[in-house]
Design a protein around this motif. Structure first.
Motif, short mmCIF file in Angstrom:
data_model
loop_
_atom_site.label_atom_id
_atom_site.label_comp_id
_atom_site.label_asym_id
_atom_site.label_seq_id
_atom_site.Cartn_x
_atom_site.Cartn_y
_atom_site.Cartn_z
N PRO A 126 0.81 -1.23 0.00
CA PRO A 126 0.00 0.00 0.00
C PRO A 126 0.84 1.28 0.00
CG PRO A 126 -0.09 -1.07 2.15
CD PRO A 126 0.61 -2.01 1.23
N TYR A 127 2.08 1.19 0.48
CA TYR A 127 2.95 2.36 0.48
C TYR A 127 3.98 2.20 -0.64
CZ TYR A 127 0.89 3.38 5.02
OH TYR A 127 0.00 3.66 6.04
N ASP A 128 4.23 3.28 -1.38
CA ASP A 128 5.11 3.21 -2.55
C ASP A 128 6.55 2.87 -2.13
OD1 ASP A 128 5.44 3.93 -5.50
OD2 ASP A 128 7.05 5.08 -4.53
N PRO A 129 7.08 1.74 -2.61
CA PRO A 129 8.42 1.31 -2.18
C PRO A 129 9.51 2.34 -2.51
CG PRO A 129 7.27 -0.50 -3.24
CD PRO A 129 6.45 0.73 -3.47
N GLY A 130 9.43 2.97 -3.67
CA GLY A 130 10.47 3.93 -4.06
C GLY A 130 10.48 5.15 -3.16
N LEU A 131 9.28 5.67 -2.89
CA LEU A 131 9.19 6.85 -2.02
C LEU A 131 9.62 6.50 -0.60
CD1 LEU A 131 8.48 9.81 -1.75
CD2 LEU A 131 6.06 9.18 -1.54
N ARG A 132 9.26 5.30 -0.14
CA ARG A 132 9.69 4.84 1.19
C ARG A 132 11.22 4.82 1.28
NH1 ARG A 132 9.38 0.30 3.13
NH2 ARG A 132 9.10 0.90 5.28
N LEU A 133 11.84 4.34 0.21
CA LEU A 133 13.30 4.25 0.19
C LEU A 133 13.91 5.65 0.32
CD1 LEU A 133 14.97 1.69 -0.11
CD2 LEU A 133 15.37 2.33 -2.51
N GLY A 134 13.34 6.61 -0.41
CA GLY A 134 13.83 7.99 -0.32
C GLY A 134 13.70 8.53 1.09
N ILE A 135 12.59 8.23 1.73
CA ILE A 135 12.37 8.69 3.11
C ILE A 135 13.39 8.02 4.04
CG2 ILE A 135 10.73 8.67 5.04
CD1 ILE A 135 9.94 10.53 2.73
N LEU A 136 13.61 6.73 3.86
CA LEU A 136 14.54 6.02 4.74
C LEU A 136 15.98 6.51 4.54
CD1 LEU A 136 12.94 2.47 4.58
CD2 LEU A 136 13.02 4.01 6.56
N ALA A 138 16.74 9.59 3.78
CA ALA A 138 16.77 10.86 4.50
C ALA A 138 16.89 10.61 6.01
CB ALA A 138 15.53 11.68 4.18
N VAL A 139 16.17 9.59 6.50
CA VAL A 139 16.28 9.21 7.92
C VAL A 139 17.73 8.90 8.26
CG1 VAL A 139 15.72 7.36 9.57
CG2 VAL A 139 13.91 8.35 8.15
N ASP A 140 18.37 8.11 7.40
CA ASP A 140 19.77 7.74 7.66
C ASP A 140 20.68 8.96 7.72
OD1 ASP A 140 19.06 5.10 7.78
OD2 ASP A 140 19.52 4.70 5.67
N GLN A 141 20.38 9.95 6.88
CA GLN A 141 21.22 11.16 6.84
C GLN A 141 21.10 11.99 8.11
OE1 GLN A 141 23.57 12.01 4.55
NE2 GLN A 141 23.12 9.97 3.74
N VAL A 142 19.91 12.00 8.72
CA VAL A 142 19.71 12.91 9.87
C VAL A 142 19.92 12.22 11.22
CG1 VAL A 142 18.10 14.34 8.54
CG2 VAL A 142 17.19 12.64 10.13
N THR A 143 19.95 10.90 11.25
CA THR A 143 19.98 10.23 12.57
C THR A 143 21.17 10.69 13.41
OG1 THR A 143 20.70 8.31 11.32
CG2 THR A 143 18.63 8.10 12.44
N TYR A 146 20.45 13.61 15.66
CA TYR A 146 19.38 13.49 16.67
C TYR A 146 19.55 12.19 17.46
CZ TYR A 146 17.27 17.24 14.00
OH TYR A 146 17.06 18.45 13.37
N PRO A 147 20.36 12.24 18.52
CA PRO A 147 20.68 11.02 19.27
C PRO A 147 19.44 10.31 19.84
CG PRO A 147 21.96 12.92 20.07
CD PRO A 147 21.02 13.45 19.06
N ASP A 148 18.36 11.08 20.11
CA ASP A 148 17.16 10.46 20.69
C ASP A 148 16.22 9.87 19.64
OD1 ASP A 148 18.07 11.31 23.12
OD2 ASP A 148 16.84 13.14 23.13
N LEU A 149 16.53 10.12 18.38
CA LEU A 149 15.59 9.70 17.33
C LEU A 149 15.61 8.18 17.15
CD1 LEU A 149 13.77 10.05 14.83
CD2 LEU A 149 15.79 10.70 13.53
N VAL A 150 14.42 7.59 17.29
CA VAL A 150 14.27 6.15 17.05
C VAL A 150 13.27 6.00 15.90
CG1 VAL A 150 13.50 3.95 18.00
CG2 VAL A 150 14.68 5.60 19.46
N VAL A 151 13.66 5.27 14.86
CA VAL A 151 12.78 5.09 13.70
C VAL A 151 12.58 3.61 13.43
CG1 VAL A 151 12.43 5.61 11.26
CG2 VAL A 151 13.69 7.22 12.69
N ALA A 236 13.10 17.62 10.08
CA ALA A 236 14.50 17.40 9.68
C ALA A 236 14.56 16.39 8.52
CB ALA A 236 15.32 16.91 10.86
N ILE A 237 13.77 15.35 8.62
CA ILE A 237 13.75 14.32 7.57
C ILE A 237 13.20 14.90 6.26
CG2 ILE A 237 12.67 12.12 6.88
CD1 ILE A 237 12.80 11.42 9.97
N LEU A 238 12.15 15.70 6.38
CA LEU A 238 11.55 16.32 5.20
C LEU A 238 12.55 17.24 4.49
CD1 LEU A 238 9.08 16.99 3.44
CD2 LEU A 238 8.43 18.70 5.14
#
Ligand code: HPA
Length: 246
Positions: A126-136, A138-143, A146-151, A236-238
């Motif tokens: 149901p969620y677009d795999p390509g867009l999810r990958l882009g989001i993930l 971005a998550v990797d870039q900002v983690t 943000y030491p407290d960030l848990v994803v 931050a992720i956006l």
């Protein structure tokens, strides 16, 4: 590529949306309130899901008008930011989840654009795999910042009808069903986006332990604090996602 974000009413301003223009877009399904503007110099469309000011409960949102309005404004991908409760007791509050699956428990919502034509969309993912990958990515870039960030890089979003929160037994049932988080807005939004061929992904902020998972009732003040923290992470992720897509 033009990204549209669907989120809570204040999120556009919070994320730093500049040169904001308010629009009321007419569609065959009704009208939608949408903002366009710039985020770090790039065009972004922002749709406050509950209206401006926020007033529409999840079951009363005109999801069809919202999605058609985004298409009309030129959106080519949609990121849905949602507040959710936890269902999996292992999930922290606040934390972020990038869901990869969902289960629909809603009823009585206008859930398709097809009215006099037989058409069944594939909705295996149901969620677009390509867009999810882009989001993930971005998550990797900002983690690191943000030491407290848990994803949670995957999750199963159980979409309930609301507007009331769930009973403790309902949360236990959702967990047995395989849900990890619970919210009220992913459906029919995700399915309508798929009907339009519009890539759609989500970032969910866990703002409360699911009813029954922590002692006592769900406390609104606690939700607000978790929401503030979660949305700072989402911002931050956006920003990272948009910079990478440039
Ligand atoms: N249940 C359903 N929707 C929600 C919750 C919840 O506990 N928290 C935020 N949105």
């Amino acid at each position: 590529m033009t990204l549209a974000v669907i989120g809570g009413t204040g999120f556009g301003a919070f994320a730093g949306l500049a040169e904001v223009q308010d629009h009321r877009i007419e569609t065959p399904y009704g009208s939608a309130e949408v903002q366009t503007g710039k985020l770090n110099g790039r065009s972004l469309i922002f749709l406050p899901r509950h209206g401006m000011p926020a007033r529409k409960l999840p079951h009363l949102i005109n999801y069809r008008a919202n999605l058609k309005a985004l298409e009309k404004l030129g959106a080519t991908q949609v990121l849905a930011v949602t507040a959710v409760g936890t269902v999996d007791p292992a999930l922290l509050v606040p934390s972020l989840v990038v869901p990869n699956q969902l289960i629909d428990y809603t009823h009585g919502r206008d859930l398709s654009f097809f009215e006099d034509e037989i058409h069944h969309i594939d909705f295996t993912e149901p969620y677009d795999p390509g867009l999810r990958l882009g989001i993930l990515r971005a998550v990797d870039q900002v983690t690191g910042d943000y030491p407290d960030l848990v994803v949670a890089r995957e999750g199963v979003y159980g979409c309930t009808q609301g507007p009331r929160l769930e009973t403790a037994a309902e949360i236990r049932r959702l967990f047995r069903d395989g849900c990890t988080i619970v919210g009220m807005t992913a459906m029919p939004e995700a399915a309508l986006a798929r009907e339009m061929g519009m890539p759609y992904a989500g970032i969910s902020v866990t703002v409360n332990p699911g009813p029954g998972l922590a002692p006592g009732e769900v406390v609104l003040e606690d939700i607000e604090a978790a929401m503030d923290q979660g949305l700072a992470w989402v911002k931050a992720i956006l920003l990272e996602f948009m910079a990478a897509a440039a």
